[in-house]
Design a protein around this motif. Structure first.
Motif, PDB file in Angstrom:
ATOM      1  N   HIS A  59     -11.319  19.562   2.683  1.00  0.00           N
ATOM      2  CA  HIS A  59     -10.941  18.451   1.805  1.00  0.00           C
ATOM      3  C   HIS A  59     -12.116  17.500   1.530  1.00  0.00           C
ATOM      4  O   HIS A  59     -12.316  17.058   0.393  1.00  0.00           O
ATOM      5  N   HIS A  82     -14.185  16.431  -1.887  1.00  0.00           N
ATOM      6  CA  HIS A  82     -14.486  15.075  -2.391  1.00  0.00           C
ATOM      7  C   HIS A  82     -15.982  14.966  -2.700  1.00  0.00           C
ATOM      8  O   HIS A  82     -16.377  14.392  -3.711  1.00  0.00           O
ATOM      9  N   SER A 139     -12.426   6.875   1.663  1.00  0.00           N
ATOM     10  CA  SER A 139     -10.994   6.807   1.337  1.00  0.00           C
ATOM     11  C   SER A 139     -10.241   6.208   2.502  1.00  0.00           C
ATOM     12  O   SER A 139     -10.847   5.646   3.422  1.00  0.00           O
ATOM     13  N   HIS A 146     -11.250   8.794   5.349  1.00  0.00           N
ATOM     14  CA  HIS A 146     -12.624   9.226   5.611  1.00  0.00           C
ATOM     15  C   HIS A 146     -13.660   8.232   5.106  1.00  0.00           C
ATOM     16  O   HIS A 146     -13.461   7.577   4.094  1.00  0.00           O
ATOM     17  N   ASP A 164      -7.181  11.701  -4.082  1.00  0.00           N
ATOM     18  CA  ASP A 164      -6.809  13.069  -3.699  1.00  0.00           C
ATOM     19  C   ASP A 164      -6.239  13.839  -4.893  1.00  0.00           C
ATOM     20  O   ASP A 164      -5.331  13.349  -5.574  1.00  0.00           O
TER      21      ASP A 164
HETATM   22 ZN    ZN Z   1      -9.114  12.414   0.445  1.00  0.00          ZN
END
Ligand code: ZN
Ligand code: KG4
Length: 353
Positions: free
Chosen positions: A114, A118, A139, A142, A311
């Motif tokens: 994931h 990004h 985010s 993260h 996302d």
């Molecule tokens: Zn994310």
């Protein structure tokens, strides 16, 4: 060369998303079903509620995405799915859906990290892809800096050892009783505040490594608002102007830290391109200050449209395409994982940095 059509599936946190992307760039459909309303009353994401909502939404969203793209299962070349990092119960829903389709439709299955997605999402709009680049991924879950040499050569330079930037925004908004999610509301309230009113700490801002730590900053806000010995215990004693000043000062400390560390990482890596992904990329102060700092340093900042920063499954399909070309497919034993797919050998996570 024949077109390669990939269905991407993303369920790592609280967004159920599917996308059809052709040749890693041409987004035929990208649908996102947000659960923010379901979690708002709890002031944060409740994992069990998130998994249940994914289960209800995954099938309809996949079918609607295919219909929007005008594509049938027979037109697909592969499935790309987020395997981690994220909430395991949420990831499990997307991975199970992808495995089921792989089995029933006879499609190859491509696992995607994931955060690497990004870090490479700028490729959906930048032509040619902007590599090599330093990528800041910020985010709710993260905060990481990556060196993207190419789609398949992504190095984690550093990451947060505690709270993510978005998490800090959400927690500070909770302390200031501004609601959830906290990022957008702090962004708005901070516009009326003085960013120099309170000098909050800039954690590790001058340290020569790419790791972050935001829990101390959050605690500094808590002590400032609640007073020594928790004298006040709430934000009620502050005027709206003082609340705006705290919001602006917190945002200034966090944004300045992100900007300085991103530029230092780009300079250490010797690259000129900087890209940003994740929901905090919506922050107006971060966008303005990063742009300003990059211009002054002679670096090129590529700001991806917000629909590809938050996302989404288009970024999963885009990176999945590159991995599929390399035949990096998985079998039906594929399992979600809470952590990174390829943990870095170089990014050190100790407090000593
Ligand atoms: Zn994310
Ligand atoms: O990428 P995202 O949609 O979901 C994940 O966490 O994966 O990011 C959501 C995070 C939340 O913490 C939210 O408060 C933050 O992004 N956020 C912002 C802004 N808009 C969203 N933070 C700061 N300023 C904003 N304008």
């Amino acid at each position: 060369m024949k077109d390669c059509t990939i269905l991407g599936i993303e369920t790592s946190c609280d967004e159920t998303s599917a996308a059809v992307v052709v040749n890693g760039r041409d987004v035929r459909a990208s649908l996102v079903s947000s659960q923010v309303d379901l979690h708002a009353k709890y002031g944060g994401i409740v994992p069990e509620i998130a998994s249940r909502a994914h289960i209800e939404r995954i099938r309809p969203i996949i079918e609607e995405t295919l219909a929007t793209a005008g594509v049938s299962y027979e037109d697909l070349d592969a499935l790309a799915v987020t395997v981690g990092p994220g909430l395991v119960g949420s990831l499990l829903v997307g991975v199970t859906a992808a495995k089921t389709l792989a089995l029933t439709r006879g499609l190859p299955l491509v696992p995607v990290d994931h955060i690497e997605a990004h870090a490479t999402s700028a490729s959906l709009t930048a032509d040619p892809p902007p590599w090599p680049a330093v990528a800041l991924v910020v985010s709710g879950g993260h905060t990481s800096l990556y060196l993207v040499r190419d789609f398949l050569d992504i190095e984690l330079l550093g990451q947060t050892v505690d709270d993510a930037a978005g998490e800090a925004f959400d927690k500070v908004a909770a302390i200031l009783e501004l609601g959830y999610p906290g990022g957008p509301v702090i962004d708005r309230v901070a516009r009326d505040g003085n960013p120099k009113a309170v000098r909050f700490p800039r954690p590790w801002i001058h340290e020569p490594h790419a790791n972050f730590s935001f829990s101390g900053l959050k605690t500094a806000v808590l002590y400032h608002v609640y007073g020594g010995g928790q004298k006040y215990g709430s934000v009620a004693h502050l005027t709206p102007q003082e609340v705006a000043d705290v919001a602006a000062s917190f945002q200034a400390a966090l944004v300045q830290t992100l900007v300085k560390k991103t530029l230092a990482a780009a300079q250490r890596a010797g690259v000129v391109n900087v890209v940003v992904g994740g929901g905090v990329a919506a922050n107006s102060a971060l966008r303005a200050q990063l742009q300003d700092a990059c211009t002054r340093a002679g670096l090129t900042l590529l700001l991806t449209p917000m629909k590809y920063c938050t996302d989404n499954a288009a970024m999963i399909a885009a990176l999945g395409y590159r991995r599929f070309l390399r035949r990096e497919t998985a079998d039906l034993w594929l399992e979600p994982r809470a952590g990174l797919l390829r943990p870095s050998k170089t990014a050190r996570l100790s407090k000593q940095g």
